[in-house]
Design a protein around this motif. Structure first.
Motif, short mmCIF file in Angstrom:
data_model
loop_
_atom_site.label_atom_id
_atom_site.label_comp_id
_atom_site.label_asym_id
_atom_site.label_seq_id
_atom_site.Cartn_x
_atom_site.Cartn_y
_atom_site.Cartn_z
N GLY A 79 0.80 -1.22 0.00
CA GLY A 79 0.00 0.00 0.00
C GLY A 79 0.84 1.26 0.00
O GLY A 79 0.33 2.35 -0.23
N TYR A 80 2.14 1.13 0.27
CA TYR A 80 3.04 2.28 0.30
C TYR A 80 4.19 2.13 -0.69
O TYR A 80 5.21 2.79 -0.57
CB TYR A 80 3.61 2.50 1.70
CG TYR A 80 2.60 2.99 2.70
CD1 TYR A 80 2.24 4.33 2.74
CD2 TYR A 80 1.99 2.13 3.60
CE1 TYR A 80 1.30 4.80 3.65
CE2 TYR A 80 1.06 2.59 4.51
CZ TYR A 80 0.72 3.92 4.54
OH TYR A 80 -0.20 4.37 5.44
N ALA A 81 4.04 1.26 -1.68
CA ALA A 81 5.12 0.98 -2.62
C ALA A 81 5.56 2.23 -3.39
O ALA A 81 6.73 2.38 -3.72
CB ALA A 81 4.69 -0.11 -3.60
N ASP A 82 4.64 3.14 -3.66
CA ASP A 82 4.97 4.35 -4.40
C ASP A 82 5.35 5.52 -3.50
O ASP A 82 5.65 6.61 -3.98
CB ASP A 82 3.79 4.77 -5.29
CG ASP A 82 3.51 3.75 -6.37
OD1 ASP A 82 4.46 3.07 -6.80
OD2 ASP A 82 2.34 3.62 -6.77
N TYR A 83 5.35 5.29 -2.18
CA TYR A 83 5.68 6.35 -1.24
C TYR A 83 7.19 6.55 -1.21
O TYR A 83 7.94 5.58 -1.16
CB TYR A 83 5.15 5.99 0.15
CG TYR A 83 4.96 7.17 1.05
CD1 TYR A 83 3.78 7.91 0.98
CD2 TYR A 83 5.92 7.56 1.95
CE1 TYR A 83 3.60 9.01 1.80
CE2 TYR A 83 5.74 8.65 2.77
CZ TYR A 83 4.57 9.37 2.68
OH TYR A 83 4.40 10.46 3.48
N PRO A 84 7.68 7.78 -1.27
CA PRO A 84 9.14 8.00 -1.28
C PRO A 84 9.82 7.51 0.00
O PRO A 84 9.24 7.53 1.07
CB PRO A 84 9.29 9.51 -1.42
CG PRO A 84 7.96 10.11 -1.25
CD PRO A 84 6.93 9.02 -1.28
N ASP A 85 11.06 7.07 -0.16
CA ASP A 85 11.87 6.65 0.97
C ASP A 85 12.62 7.87 1.49
O ASP A 85 13.42 8.45 0.76
CB ASP A 85 12.85 5.57 0.52
CG ASP A 85 13.73 5.04 1.63
OD1 ASP A 85 13.58 5.49 2.79
OD2 ASP A 85 14.58 4.20 1.35
N PHE A 86 12.34 8.26 2.73
CA PHE A 86 12.97 9.44 3.30
C PHE A 86 14.19 9.12 4.17
O PHE A 86 14.74 9.99 4.81
CB PHE A 86 11.95 10.22 4.15
CG PHE A 86 10.91 10.89 3.30
CD1 PHE A 86 11.19 12.05 2.62
CD2 PHE A 86 9.65 10.35 3.20
CE1 PHE A 86 10.24 12.67 1.83
CE2 PHE A 86 8.67 10.96 2.41
CZ PHE A 86 8.97 12.13 1.73
N SER A 87 14.60 7.86 4.17
CA SER A 87 15.75 7.51 4.99
C SER A 87 17.03 8.09 4.39
O SER A 87 17.12 8.34 3.21
CB SER A 87 15.87 5.99 5.13
OG SER A 87 16.08 5.40 3.87
N CYS A 88 17.99 8.27 5.25
CA CYS A 88 19.29 8.82 4.84
C CYS A 88 20.18 7.66 4.45
O CYS A 88 20.29 6.67 5.15
CB CYS A 88 19.89 9.59 6.01
SG CYS A 88 21.53 10.21 5.67
N GLY A 89 20.84 7.81 3.32
CA GLY A 89 21.76 6.77 2.87
C GLY A 89 23.14 6.88 3.50
O GLY A 89 24.09 6.28 3.02
N CYS A 90 23.25 7.65 4.56
CA CYS A 90 24.54 7.89 5.21
C CYS A 90 25.07 6.64 5.87
O CYS A 90 24.37 5.89 6.43
CB CYS A 90 24.43 8.98 6.26
SG CYS A 90 23.64 10.48 5.66
#
Length: 90
Positions: A79-90
């Motif tokens: 249900g959230y597959a199109d929701y952007p990933d806001f995690s930091c790739g740090c």
């Protein structure tokens, strides 16, 4: 945010259950009750039902409604597959 609970996908529930059983630290993105985006990491202590609504409790004591989960680690919740990933790739 709607207060009506929407049951989550059984396969996704199984992933939550596996993470809890393994006691591994997970990265979570979810909406709180005020519809604010939250990002947290922690260890899932237990999965439980209260008033016909499924929750997870982290070792920290934080309780999260399962239908408010957006992402578990790198995997989007159904249900959230199109929701952007806001995690930091740090």
């Amino acid at each position: 945010m709607s207060t009506d609970y929407k049951p989550i996908d059984c396969g996704f529930y199984d992933e939550l259950e596996a993470a809890a059983t393994q006691r591994r630290r997970v990265a979570l993105q979810y909406f709180n009750d005020l519809r604010q985006l939250c990002m947290e990491s922690g260890v899932i202590d237990t999965l439980f039902i209260r008033d016909k609504v499924e929750f997870m409790r982290l070792k920290s004591g934080e309780e999260i409604r399962l239908d408010h989960l957006i992402r578990l680690d790198d995997k989007p919740a159904p249900g959230y597959a199109d929701y952007p990933d806001f995690s930091c790739g740090c």
